[in-house]
Design a protein around this motif. Structure first.
Motif, PDB file in Angstrom:
ATOM      1  N   VAL A 105      50.184 -25.221 -44.104  1.00 50.81           N
ATOM      2  CA  VAL A 105      49.524 -26.482 -44.437  1.00 50.81           C
ATOM      3  C   VAL A 105      48.541 -26.806 -43.329  1.00 50.81           C
ATOM      4  CG1 VAL A 105      49.852 -28.909 -44.949  1.00 50.81           C
ATOM      5  CG2 VAL A 105      51.544 -27.239 -45.704  1.00 50.81           C
ATOM      6  N   LEU A 106      47.278 -26.815 -43.668  1.00 55.15           N
ATOM      7  CA  LEU A 106      46.226 -27.007 -42.675  1.00 55.15           C
ATOM      8  C   LEU A 106      45.488 -28.301 -42.953  1.00 55.15           C
ATOM      9  CD1 LEU A 106      44.734 -23.402 -42.662  1.00 55.15           C
ATOM     10  CD2 LEU A 106      46.469 -24.338 -41.136  1.00 55.15           C
ATOM     11  N   LEU A 107      44.994 -28.896 -41.910  1.00 49.41           N
ATOM     12  CA  LEU A 107      44.176 -30.092 -42.032  1.00 49.41           C
ATOM     13  C   LEU A 107      42.719 -29.674 -42.008  1.00 49.41           C
ATOM     14  CD1 LEU A 107      44.060 -33.191 -42.108  1.00 49.41           C
ATOM     15  CD2 LEU A 107      43.968 -33.148 -39.616  1.00 49.41           C
ATOM     16  N   VAL A 108      42.063 -29.786 -43.153  1.00 50.40           N
ATOM     17  CA  VAL A 108      40.665 -29.388 -43.224  1.00 50.40           C
ATOM     18  C   VAL A 108      39.809 -30.510 -42.666  1.00 50.40           C
ATOM     19  CG1 VAL A 108      38.787 -28.744 -44.758  1.00 50.40           C
ATOM     20  CG2 VAL A 108      41.102 -27.986 -45.235  1.00 50.40           C
ATOM     21  N   PRO A 109      38.979 -30.262 -41.667  1.00 56.63           N
ATOM     22  CA  PRO A 109      38.158 -31.328 -41.106  1.00 56.63           C
ATOM     23  C   PRO A 109      37.174 -31.841 -42.140  1.00 56.63           C
ATOM     24  CG  PRO A 109      37.445 -29.198 -40.284  1.00 56.63           C
ATOM     25  CD  PRO A 109      38.711 -28.963 -41.035  1.00 56.63           C
ATOM     26  N   PRO A 110      36.895 -33.149 -42.128  1.00 52.65           N
ATOM     27  CA  PRO A 110      35.990 -33.706 -43.121  1.00 52.65           C
ATOM     28  C   PRO A 110      34.558 -33.295 -42.870  1.00 52.65           C
ATOM     29  CG  PRO A 110      36.573 -35.377 -41.529  1.00 52.65           C
ATOM     30  CD  PRO A 110      37.385 -34.162 -41.185  1.00 52.65           C
ATOM     31  N   LEU A 111      33.736 -33.400 -43.906  1.00 50.03           N
ATOM     32  CA  LEU A 111      32.302 -33.178 -43.767  1.00 50.03           C
ATOM     33  C   LEU A 111      31.711 -34.460 -43.217  1.00 50.03           C
ATOM     34  CD1 LEU A 111      29.954 -31.243 -44.402  1.00 50.03           C
ATOM     35  CD2 LEU A 111      29.755 -32.351 -46.616  1.00 50.03           C
ATOM     36  N   PRO A 112      31.346 -34.496 -41.932  1.00 54.67           N
ATOM     37  CA  PRO A 112      30.979 -35.765 -41.306  1.00 54.67           C
ATOM     38  C   PRO A 112      29.562 -36.191 -41.653  1.00 54.67           C
ATOM     39  CG  PRO A 112      30.758 -34.006 -39.725  1.00 54.67           C
ATOM     40  CD  PRO A 112      31.249 -33.365 -41.006  1.00 54.67           C
ATOM     41  N   THR A 113      29.286 -37.460 -41.362  1.00 55.20           N
ATOM     42  CA  THR A 113      27.941 -38.001 -41.494  1.00 55.20           C
ATOM     43  C   THR A 113      27.633 -38.794 -40.232  1.00 55.20           C
ATOM     44  OG1 THR A 113      28.639 -40.089 -42.498  1.00 55.20           O
ATOM     45  CG2 THR A 113      28.286 -38.231 -43.985  1.00 55.20           C
ATOM     46  N   ASP A 114      26.414 -39.318 -40.145  1.00 56.15           N
ATOM     47  CA  ASP A 114      26.054 -40.134 -38.996  1.00 56.15           C
ATOM     48  C   ASP A 114      26.764 -41.477 -39.014  1.00 56.15           C
ATOM     49  OD1 ASP A 114      24.389 -38.229 -37.954  1.00 56.15           O
ATOM     50  OD2 ASP A 114      22.617 -38.947 -39.009  1.00 56.15           O
ATOM     51  N   CYS A 115      27.195 -41.933 -40.203  1.00 55.13           N
ATOM     52  CA  CYS A 115      27.894 -43.212 -40.331  1.00 55.13           C
ATOM     53  C   CYS A 115      29.393 -42.965 -40.250  1.00 55.13           C
ATOM     54  CB  CYS A 115      27.549 -43.895 -41.660  1.00 55.13           C
ATOM     55  SG  CYS A 115      25.803 -44.341 -41.791  1.00 55.13           S
ATOM     56  N   CYS A 116      30.068 -43.680 -39.347  1.00 56.68           N
ATOM     57  CA  CYS A 116      31.480 -43.401 -39.116  1.00 56.68           C
ATOM     58  C   CYS A 116      32.351 -43.841 -40.277  1.00 56.68           C
ATOM     59  CB  CYS A 116      31.955 -44.055 -37.824  1.00 56.68           C
ATOM     60  SG  CYS A 116      31.554 -45.797 -37.669  1.00 56.68           S
ATOM     61  N   GLU A 117      31.829 -44.626 -41.251  1.00 59.16           N
ATOM     62  CA  GLU A 117      32.643 -44.992 -42.408  1.00 59.16           C
ATOM     63  C   GLU A 117      32.696 -43.882 -43.448  1.00 59.16           C
ATOM     64  OE1 GLU A 117      30.651 -49.173 -41.757  1.00 59.16           O
ATOM     65  OE2 GLU A 117      30.034 -47.101 -41.528  1.00 59.16           O
ATOM     66  N   ILE A 118      31.754 -42.946 -43.410  1.00 60.47           N
ATOM     67  CA  ILE A 118      31.636 -41.981 -44.498  1.00 60.47           C
ATOM     68  C   ILE A 118      31.917 -40.573 -43.996  1.00 60.47           C
ATOM     69  CG2 ILE A 118      30.124 -41.039 -46.258  1.00 60.47           C
ATOM     70  CD1 ILE A 118      28.559 -43.546 -46.262  1.00 60.47           C
ATOM     71  N   ASN A 119      32.987 -39.992 -44.507  1.00 62.50           N
ATOM     72  CA  ASN A 119      33.287 -38.578 -44.303  1.00 62.50           C
ATOM     73  C   ASN A 119      33.878 -38.056 -45.591  1.00 62.50           C
ATOM     74  OD1 ASN A 119      32.833 -38.038 -41.300  1.00 62.50           O
ATOM     75  ND2 ASN A 119      34.129 -39.845 -41.277  1.00 62.50           N
ATOM     76  N   SER A 120      33.613 -36.823 -45.910  1.00 63.55           N
ATOM     77  CA  SER A 120      34.149 -36.287 -47.154  1.00 63.55           C
ATOM     78  C   SER A 120      34.306 -34.783 -47.047  1.00 63.55           C
ATOM     79  CB  SER A 120      33.213 -36.626 -48.316  1.00 63.55           C
ATOM     80  OG  SER A 120      33.711 -36.110 -49.520  1.00 63.55           O
ATOM     81  N   GLN A 121      35.412 -34.275 -47.567  1.00 65.07           N
ATOM     82  CA  GLN A 121      35.607 -32.831 -47.634  1.00 65.07           C
ATOM     83  C   GLN A 121      36.313 -32.508 -48.933  1.00 65.07           C
ATOM     84  OE1 GLN A 121      34.582 -30.330 -45.883  1.00 65.07           O
ATOM     85  NE2 GLN A 121      35.685 -28.746 -46.949  1.00 65.07           N
ATOM     86  N   CYS A 122      35.652 -31.898 -49.856  1.00 67.79           N
ATOM     87  CA  CYS A 122      36.239 -31.502 -51.126  1.00 67.79           C
ATOM     88  C   CYS A 122      35.300 -30.499 -51.767  1.00 67.79           C
ATOM     89  CB  CYS A 122      36.473 -32.717 -52.023  1.00 67.79           C
ATOM     90  SG  CYS A 122      35.079 -33.814 -52.124  1.00 67.79           S
ATOM     91  N   ARG A 123      35.705 -29.976 -52.901  1.00 69.21           N
ATOM     92  CA  ARG A 123      34.940 -28.894 -53.511  1.00 69.21           C
ATOM     93  C   ARG A 123      33.779 -29.400 -54.354  1.00 69.21           C
ATOM     94  NH1 ARG A 123      36.192 -27.004 -49.788  1.00 69.21           N
ATOM     95  NH2 ARG A 123      38.180 -26.040 -49.345  1.00 69.21           N
ATOM     96  N   VAL A 124      34.037 -30.398 -55.192  1.00 66.59           N
ATOM     97  CA  VAL A 124      32.990 -30.928 -56.068  1.00 66.59           C
ATOM     98  C   VAL A 124      32.878 -32.425 -55.831  1.00 66.59           C
ATOM     99  CG1 VAL A 124      32.203 -31.219 -58.440  1.00 66.59           C
ATOM    100  CG2 VAL A 124      33.437 -29.144 -57.798  1.00 66.59           C
ATOM    101  N   ILE A 125      31.682 -32.888 -55.494  1.00 68.30           N
ATOM    102  CA  ILE A 125      31.422 -34.296 -55.213  1.00 68.30           C
ATOM    103  C   ILE A 125      30.372 -34.792 -56.199  1.00 68.30           C
ATOM    104  CG2 ILE A 125      30.782 -35.965 -53.426  1.00 68.30           C
ATOM    105  CD1 ILE A 125      31.216 -33.664 -51.385  1.00 68.30           C
ATOM    106  N   SER A 126      30.607 -35.972 -56.755  1.00 70.36           N
ATOM    107  CA  SER A 126      29.645 -36.595 -57.656  1.00 70.36           C
ATOM    108  C   SER A 126      29.199 -37.913 -57.059  1.00 70.36           C
ATOM    109  CB  SER A 126      30.271 -36.820 -59.033  1.00 70.36           C
ATOM    110  OG  SER A 126      29.395 -37.547 -59.871  1.00 70.36           O
ATOM    111  N   VAL A 127      27.883 -38.088 -56.886  1.00 71.86           N
ATOM    112  CA  VAL A 127      27.315 -39.319 -56.345  1.00 71.86           C
ATOM    113  C   VAL A 127      26.468 -39.956 -57.437  1.00 71.86           C
ATOM    114  CG1 VAL A 127      25.974 -40.341 -54.479  1.00 71.86           C
ATOM    115  CG2 VAL A 127      27.236 -38.232 -54.075  1.00 71.86           C
ATOM    116  N   VAL A 128      26.814 -41.186 -57.800  1.00 69.20           N
ATOM    117  CA  VAL A 128      26.167 -41.864 -58.920  1.00 69.20           C
ATOM    118  C   VAL A 128      25.484 -43.121 -58.409  1.00 69.20           C
ATOM    119  CG1 VAL A 128      26.507 -42.906 -61.185  1.00 69.20           C
ATOM    120  CG2 VAL A 128      27.944 -40.996 -60.469  1.00 69.20           C
ATOM    121  N   GLY A 129      24.293 -43.394 -58.900  1.00 65.66           N
ATOM    122  CA  GLY A 129      23.597 -44.610 -58.498  1.00 65.66           C
ATOM    123  C   GLY A 129      22.501 -44.989 -59.469  1.00 65.66           C
TER     124      GLY A 129
END
Length: 359
Positions: A28-52
């Motif tokens: 069981v491994l802890l996959v590091p998140p995909l970071p951003t410049d904003c400390c509120e937003i990090n994400s690590q997954c295979r498929v991401i959907s961004v809607v706006g």
């Protein structure tokens, strides 16, 4: 006498080693998140959907989503490239602006670009990039622009019912498995449309059918909530709300608010200041901000300028904030009855996603 070992041996000979295993053999491994410049937003997954909605900055985040979505996308590309990763952008809308992307920190020379002729070509290129294992992130801008060949070759006005939905469904059945095996993330920017004649409930609907809603590990919704005016009363940015409407790798239905500045993208220092204030690292008395014994300035703008002019203090504060976020995110995985949970915590950990997976 158990027949289980016999059947396991038959299955392994029929398929491949590792196709069947016991959970005891998993690491069981802890996959590091995909970071951003904003400390509120990090994400690590295979498929991401961004809607706006239009001009909410969806695409400018991945460089911003349709304005905000695209900005968010450009920000992800910038951070990924800065850490040595490779990224690709499938510009199905044929609207990529290299000057704007560079202003948000994207290295255009190292970015793999594709402007496909049709939807089939776009998704086939995505699948090939994922299976190459040489790309860490593939961004598709956008699902609405993935036009099937039958619609392109046909006449304008010809009815092609469900062709785009079938295209997305077939492609995602392949992409999700390949992305997981090759450790690659695929980000889809999508648009919101309105149904006709809806009297009850929300009339909003995303393009490309329902397949992406089911296959996506994380779905985020970006909305503009206010305008940011400068000293001359002209708009210099917008305030956006980012809400996680689906999350397979962390708690869903979290949200946060960010400042998106025109020409520079999301305000990382503004995000850092808000997080530090809520974690108690920065104190606000009246309109004055202070960090420890040092006064940062009067008003939010002066405090942000202080962080910009003092990179050492800014780096120290950023490290402390991220340690707080990491500590709380780890606790959310443990069954603790006394773990903190409040709207304040949820606001700042809206997209701090950590993914446990079996390897």
């Amino acid at each position: 006498f158990s027949l289980l070992p016999l059947h396991l041996g038959c299955a392994l000979r029929a398929f491949h080693a590792g196709s069947l295993s016991s959970p005891c053999s998993w690491a069981v491994l802890l996959v590091p998140p995909l970071p951003t410049d904003c400390c509120e937003i990090n994400s690590q997954c295979r498929v991401i959907s961004v809607v706006g909605l239009q001009s909410s900055s969806s695409s400018r985040s991945a460089a911003s989503l349709d304005g905000s979505s695209l900005s968010l996308t450009f920000m992800l590309l910038h951070v990924l490239q800065s850490s040595g990763g490779n990224a690709a952008l499938i510009d199905a809308e044929h609207a990529f602006d290299p000057v704007y992307a560079e202003s948000l920190g994207v290295n255009v020379d190292d970015l793999i670009m594709c402007q496909p002729d049709n939807g089939e070509m776009a998704l086939e290129v995505v699948d090939q990039l994922v299976r190459s294992m040489a790309v860490d992130l593939v961004c598709v801008d956008s699902v609405a622009a993935l036009v099937p060949t039958a619609e392109i070759e046909g006449e304008i006005g010809m009815i092609t019912v469900g062709s785009q939905a079938r295209l997305m469904s077939q492609a995602l059945r392949k992409l999700t498995t390949n992305a997981s095996k090759c450790n690659c993330s695929v980000l889809f920017i999508n648009q919101l449309r309105h149904k006709i004649g809806v009297m009850y409930g929300s009339p909003e609907v995303t393009t490309g059918g329902n397949a992406l809603k089911f296959y996506a590990s994380v779905r985020t919704d970006i909305r503009r909530i206010a305008r940011i005016k400068g000293s001359d009363e002209d708009d210099v940015g917008i305030r956006v709300r980012v809400k996680v409407v689906k999350n397979k790798v962390a708690r869903p239905h979290r949200q946060t608010e960010l400042d998106l500045m025109f020409g520079t993208g999301f305000s990382a220092l503004g995000s850092l200041l808000e997080c530090a204030e809520e974690f108690g690292l920065v104190q606000k008395k009246g309109s004055w901000y202070s960090y420890g014994e040092q006064r940062m300035g009067q008003g939010r703008e002066q405090a942000v300028n202080f962080l910009q002019e003092n990179p050492e203090e800014c780096g120290k504060l950023d490290e402390e904030v991220r340690q707080k976020i990491m500590a709380h995110s780890m606790r959310t995985w443990m069954p603790m009855t006394n773990s903190p949970s409040s709207p304040k915590w949820d606001s700042f950990l809206a997209m701090s996603n950590f993914h446990f997976f079996a390897h």
